[in-house]
Design a protein around this motif. Structure first.
Motif, mmCIF file in Angstrom:
data_model
loop_
_atom_site.group_PDB
_atom_site.id
_atom_site.type_symbol
_atom_site.label_atom_id
_atom_site.label_comp_id
_atom_site.label_asym_id
_atom_site.label_seq_id
_atom_site.Cartn_x
_atom_site.Cartn_y
_atom_site.Cartn_z
ATOM 1 N N ASP A 28 0.881 -1.162 0.000
ATOM 2 C CA ASP A 28 0.000 0.000 0.000
ATOM 3 C C ASP A 28 0.918 1.211 0.000
ATOM 4 O O ASP A 28 1.534 1.534 1.018
ATOM 5 C CB ASP A 28 -0.909 -0.015 1.225
ATOM 6 C CG ASP A 28 -1.808 1.207 1.307
ATOM 7 O OD1 ASP A 28 -1.745 2.069 0.405
ATOM 8 O OD2 ASP A 28 -2.577 1.306 2.276
ATOM 9 N N ASP A 29 1.031 1.876 -1.121
ATOM 10 C CA ASP A 29 1.978 2.972 -1.296
ATOM 11 C C ASP A 29 1.637 4.182 -0.434
ATOM 12 O O ASP A 29 2.488 5.005 -0.147
ATOM 13 C CB ASP A 29 2.040 3.368 -2.768
ATOM 14 C CG ASP A 29 3.280 4.158 -3.116
ATOM 15 O OD1 ASP A 29 4.346 3.862 -2.527
ATOM 16 O OD2 ASP A 29 3.197 5.068 -3.957
ATOM 17 N N VAL A 30 0.386 4.307 0.013
ATOM 18 C CA VAL A 30 -0.035 5.452 0.820
ATOM 19 C C VAL A 30 0.434 5.303 2.265
ATOM 20 O O VAL A 30 0.926 6.247 2.866
ATOM 21 C CB VAL A 30 -1.571 5.627 0.766
ATOM 22 C CG1 VAL A 30 -2.031 6.719 1.709
ATOM 23 C CG2 VAL A 30 -2.019 5.930 -0.660
ATOM 24 N N THR A 31 0.286 4.116 2.835
ATOM 25 C CA THR A 31 0.577 3.934 4.256
ATOM 26 C C THR A 31 1.816 3.077 4.520
ATOM 27 O O THR A 31 2.117 2.790 5.668
ATOM 28 C CB THR A 31 -0.615 3.271 4.972
ATOM 29 O OG1 THR A 31 -0.847 1.977 4.402
ATOM 30 C CG2 THR A 31 -1.866 4.113 4.841
ATOM 31 N N HIS A 32 2.529 2.666 3.502
ATOM 32 C CA HIS A 32 3.659 1.745 3.686
ATOM 33 C C HIS A 32 4.809 2.407 4.430
ATOM 34 O O HIS A 32 5.216 3.516 4.125
ATOM 35 C CB HIS A 32 4.155 1.234 2.335
ATOM 36 C CG HIS A 32 5.221 0.204 2.474
ATOM 37 N ND1 HIS A 32 4.946 -1.082 2.847
ATOM 38 C CD2 HIS A 32 6.564 0.277 2.329
ATOM 39 C CE1 HIS A 32 6.072 -1.774 2.913
ATOM 40 N NE2 HIS A 32 7.066 -0.961 2.599
ATOM 41 N N ASP A 33 5.295 1.696 5.433
ATOM 42 C CA ASP A 33 6.525 2.074 6.119
ATOM 43 C C ASP A 33 7.159 0.799 6.657
ATOM 44 O O ASP A 33 6.671 -0.304 6.413
ATOM 45 C CB ASP A 33 6.279 3.098 7.227
ATOM 46 C CG ASP A 33 5.319 2.609 8.305
ATOM 47 O OD1 ASP A 33 4.923 1.427 8.273
ATOM 48 O OD2 ASP A 33 4.959 3.398 9.187
ATOM 49 N N GLU A 34 8.242 0.925 7.373
ATOM 50 C CA GLU A 34 8.945 -0.241 7.920
ATOM 51 C C GLU A 34 7.987 -1.088 8.754
ATOM 52 O O GLU A 34 7.299 -0.577 9.628
ATOM 53 C CB GLU A 34 10.105 0.228 8.801
ATOM 54 C CG GLU A 34 11.000 -0.873 9.278
ATOM 55 C CD GLU A 34 11.963 -1.347 8.217
ATOM 56 O OE1 GLU A 34 12.349 -2.520 8.288
ATOM 57 O OE2 GLU A 34 12.304 -0.559 7.325
ATOM 58 N N GLY A 35 7.910 -2.364 8.452
ATOM 59 C CA GLY A 35 7.043 -3.260 9.198
ATOM 60 C C GLY A 35 5.633 -3.387 8.642
ATOM 61 O O GLY A 35 4.838 -4.151 9.167
ATOM 62 N N SER A 36 5.310 -2.636 7.605
ATOM 63 C CA SER A 36 3.984 -2.742 6.984
ATOM 64 C C SER A 36 3.867 -4.043 6.204
ATOM 65 O O SER A 36 4.873 -4.584 5.736
ATOM 66 C CB SER A 36 3.743 -1.573 6.027
ATOM 67 O OG SER A 36 3.660 -0.361 6.734
ATOM 68 N N PRO A 37 2.642 -4.537 6.031
ATOM 69 C CA PRO A 37 2.458 -5.771 5.267
ATOM 70 C C PRO A 37 2.935 -5.629 3.823
ATOM 71 O O PRO A 37 2.812 -4.568 3.221
ATOM 72 C CB PRO A 37 0.950 -6.008 5.298
ATOM 73 C CG PRO A 37 0.423 -5.171 6.389
ATOM 74 C CD PRO A 37 1.377 -4.025 6.546
ATOM 75 N N VAL A 38 3.486 -6.720 3.310
ATOM 76 C CA VAL A 38 3.913 -6.816 1.911
ATOM 77 C C VAL A 38 3.348 -8.115 1.372
ATOM 78 O O VAL A 38 3.367 -9.138 2.059
ATOM 79 C CB VAL A 38 5.454 -6.830 1.787
ATOM 80 C CG1 VAL A 38 5.881 -6.986 0.339
ATOM 81 C CG2 VAL A 38 6.055 -5.573 2.389
ATOM 82 N N GLY A 39 2.820 -8.078 0.164
ATOM 83 C CA GLY A 39 2.310 -9.287 -0.460
ATOM 84 C C GLY A 39 3.251 -9.754 -1.552
ATOM 85 O O GLY A 39 3.843 -8.940 -2.266
ATOM 86 N N TYR A 40 3.377 -11.068 -1.678
ATOM 87 C CA TYR A 40 4.238 -11.653 -2.715
ATOM 88 C C TYR A 40 3.446 -12.672 -3.513
ATOM 89 O O TYR A 40 2.532 -13.309 -2.994
ATOM 90 C CB TYR A 40 5.447 -12.353 -2.083
ATOM 91 C CG TYR A 40 6.378 -11.413 -1.380
ATOM 92 C CD1 TYR A 40 7.319 -10.685 -2.087
ATOM 93 C CD2 TYR A 40 6.306 -11.240 -0.003
ATOM 94 C CE1 TYR A 40 8.177 -9.807 -1.437
ATOM 95 C CE2 TYR A 40 7.158 -10.368 0.653
ATOM 96 C CZ TYR A 40 8.091 -9.655 -0.074
ATOM 97 O OH TYR A 40 8.932 -8.788 0.566
ATOM 98 N N GLY A 41 3.813 -12.829 -4.784
ATOM 99 C CA GLY A 41 3.149 -13.827 -5.596
ATOM 100 C C GLY A 41 3.820 -14.026 -6.936
ATOM 101 O O GLY A 41 4.683 -13.249 -7.349
ATOM 102 N N ALA A 42 3.374 -15.071 -7.626
ATOM 103 C CA ALA A 42 3.910 -15.395 -8.946
ATOM 104 C C ALA A 42 3.358 -14.448 -10.012
ATOM 105 O O ALA A 42 3.953 -14.290 -11.078
ATOM 106 C CB ALA A 42 3.581 -16.836 -9.307
ATOM 107 N N THR A 43 2.227 -13.818 -9.730
ATOM 108 C CA THR A 43 1.599 -12.853 -10.652
ATOM 109 C C THR A 43 1.245 -11.595 -9.859
ATOM 110 O O THR A 43 1.182 -11.631 -8.622
ATOM 111 C CB THR A 43 0.310 -13.430 -11.259
ATOM 112 O OG1 THR A 43 -0.667 -13.571 -10.217
ATOM 113 C CG2 THR A 43 0.550 -14.765 -11.943
#
Length: 71
Positions: A28-43
């Motif tokens: 989430d580019d608006v609220t992202h900071d250290e420790g914020s959730p990140v999603g990963y995937g093949a697509t």
């Protein structure tokens, strides 16, 4: 209370490991900071879905913590 809008940023950033399960990451580019959730995937879709799952889990943890402090 007004919630902040989300601006999901998906990036192609394959790590130097075999397989493609983590080739895309979403934040989430608006609220992202250290420790914020990140999603990963093949697509890109998988990365966004993983991010949403992490955000839902985080919200559930916060709600449970609020309940335990008030109850």
């Amino acid at each position: 209370m007004r919630q902040a809008m989300m601006k999901i940023l998906v990036r192609y950033d394959p790590p130097p490991i075999p397989g493609n399960n983590h080739d895309f990451c979403a934040i989430d580019d608006v609220t992202h900071d250290e420790g914020s959730p990140v999603g990963y995937g093949a697509t890109p879709y998988d990365a966004v879905r993983d991010l949403m799952d992490h955000m839902e889990t985080l919200e559930e943890i916060k709600n449970a913590d609020r309940i335990s402090k008030t109850g």
